[in-house]
Design a protein around this motif. Structure first.
Motif, mmCIF file in Angstrom:
data_model
loop_
_atom_site.group_PDB
_atom_site.id
_atom_site.type_symbol
_atom_site.label_atom_id
_atom_site.label_comp_id
_atom_site.label_asym_id
_atom_site.label_seq_id
_atom_site.Cartn_x
_atom_site.Cartn_y
_atom_site.Cartn_z
ATOM 1 N N SER A 156 54.093 48.164 43.387
ATOM 2 C CA SER A 156 53.125 48.052 42.299
ATOM 3 C C SER A 156 53.790 47.269 41.178
ATOM 4 C CB SER A 156 52.701 49.432 41.789
ATOM 5 O OG SER A 156 53.785 50.091 41.181
ATOM 6 N N HIS A 207 49.637 48.204 36.982
ATOM 7 C CA HIS A 207 48.476 47.317 36.916
ATOM 8 C C HIS A 207 47.503 47.610 38.057
ATOM 9 C CE1 HIS A 207 49.647 44.563 33.668
ATOM 10 N NE2 HIS A 207 50.873 44.897 34.030
ATOM 11 N N ASP A 208 46.221 47.554 37.739
ATOM 12 C CA ASP A 208 45.179 47.734 38.749
ATOM 13 C C ASP A 208 45.193 46.540 39.696
ATOM 14 O OD1 ASP A 208 42.370 47.642 39.947
ATOM 15 O OD2 ASP A 208 42.271 49.507 38.809
ATOM 16 N N HIS A 210 42.716 45.416 41.383
ATOM 17 C CA HIS A 210 41.456 44.666 41.218
ATOM 18 C C HIS A 210 41.006 44.784 39.756
ATOM 19 C CE1 HIS A 210 41.141 44.117 45.506
ATOM 20 N NE2 HIS A 210 41.234 45.429 45.690
ATOM 21 N N PRO A 211 41.658 44.049 38.844
ATOM 22 C CA PRO A 211 41.353 44.215 37.407
ATOM 23 C C PRO A 211 39.936 43.790 37.044
ATOM 24 C CG PRO A 211 42.797 42.337 37.758
ATOM 25 C CD PRO A 211 42.663 43.026 39.087
ATOM 26 N N TRP A 212 39.349 44.548 36.111
ATOM 27 C CA TRP A 212 38.026 44.248 35.579
ATOM 28 C C TRP A 212 38.107 43.441 34.297
ATOM 29 C CZ3 TRP A 212 34.657 49.290 35.492
ATOM 30 C CH2 TRP A 212 34.426 49.723 36.802
ATOM 31 N N HIS A 227 44.154 45.596 32.433
ATOM 32 C CA HIS A 227 43.612 46.697 33.232
ATOM 33 C C HIS A 227 44.756 47.336 34.000
ATOM 34 C CE1 HIS A 227 40.311 48.240 36.230
ATOM 35 N NE2 HIS A 227 41.108 49.216 35.796
ATOM 36 N N PHE A 228 45.156 48.505 33.539
ATOM 37 C CA PHE A 228 46.198 49.241 34.255
ATOM 38 C C PHE A 228 45.782 50.696 34.372
ATOM 39 C CE2 PHE A 228 47.470 49.209 29.792
ATOM 40 C CZ PHE A 228 47.875 50.509 29.539
ATOM 41 N N LEU A 229 46.461 51.407 35.240
ATOM 42 C CA LEU A 229 46.182 52.812 35.490
ATOM 43 C C LEU A 229 47.337 53.660 34.994
ATOM 44 C CD1 LEU A 229 44.960 52.551 39.193
ATOM 45 C CD2 LEU A 229 43.592 52.439 37.123
ATOM 46 N N HIS A 234 43.604 59.774 37.581
ATOM 47 C CA HIS A 234 44.103 58.538 36.969
ATOM 48 C C HIS A 234 43.169 58.096 35.850
ATOM 49 C CE1 HIS A 234 41.490 57.268 40.313
ATOM 50 N NE2 HIS A 234 41.276 56.146 39.664
ATOM 51 N N HIS A 240 42.015 54.756 33.722
ATOM 52 C CA HIS A 240 41.990 53.301 33.592
ATOM 53 C C HIS A 240 42.118 52.957 32.113
ATOM 54 C CE1 HIS A 240 40.313 52.307 37.650
ATOM 55 N NE2 HIS A 240 39.894 53.567 37.560
ATOM 56 N N ILE A 278 41.478 49.674 29.975
ATOM 57 C CA ILE A 278 40.812 48.386 30.193
ATOM 58 C C ILE A 278 40.561 47.738 28.840
ATOM 59 C CG2 ILE A 278 38.777 47.276 31.181
ATOM 60 C CD1 ILE A 278 38.408 49.901 32.841
#
Length: 118
Positions: free
Chosen positions: A18, A31-32, A34-36, A40-42, A105, A107, A109
């Motif tokens: 990751s 980091h996610d 599939h960022p929106w 964007h991280f978790l 988790h 998010h 964002i």
């Protein structure tokens, strides 16, 4: 507690790579995939808690630390400062709540719009 079949437990353990944002003895942020949005991280507790539905009063300190840490990490990752900037904190719970991975988790964002996605 660790679930050997949980994707996020495997990420925390380093079994799955990751892009780490932060780590301490109780919290792991990454980091996610599939960022929106531009940011964007978790944030996940290292303790395997399946969802908000399983949170008990004993978890209050951990969740408080996650919420208190989120603003600092959001700014470090590129969110603009409040009040003109900002970020969104999202915790999906259960299938009807949009939860895909059953490890609690949050998010984080944010970043310049237009990234509105829901």
């Amino acid at each position: 507690m660790h679930d050997p079949n949980c994707l996020f437990c495997k990420i925390i353990a380093g079994q799955i790579p990751s892009k780490k944002v932060y780590e301490d003895e109780e919290i792991f942020a990454f980091h996610d995939i599939h960022p929106w949005a531009p940011v964007h991280f978790l944030m996940v507790p290292k303790l395997h808690i399946p969802s908000m539905a399983q949170v008990t009063p004993e978890h209050a300190g951990l969740l408080g630390r996650m919420l208190a840490l989120a603003p600092r990490l959001a700014l470090e990752q590129g969110c603009n400062p409040y009040p003109e900037g900002g970020y969104r904190l999202v915790v999906n719970t259960g299938l009807e709540g949009g939860q895909e991975i059953h490890h609690l988790h949050m998010h984080v964002i944010g970043g310049p719009r237009p990234w509105l996605k829901g």
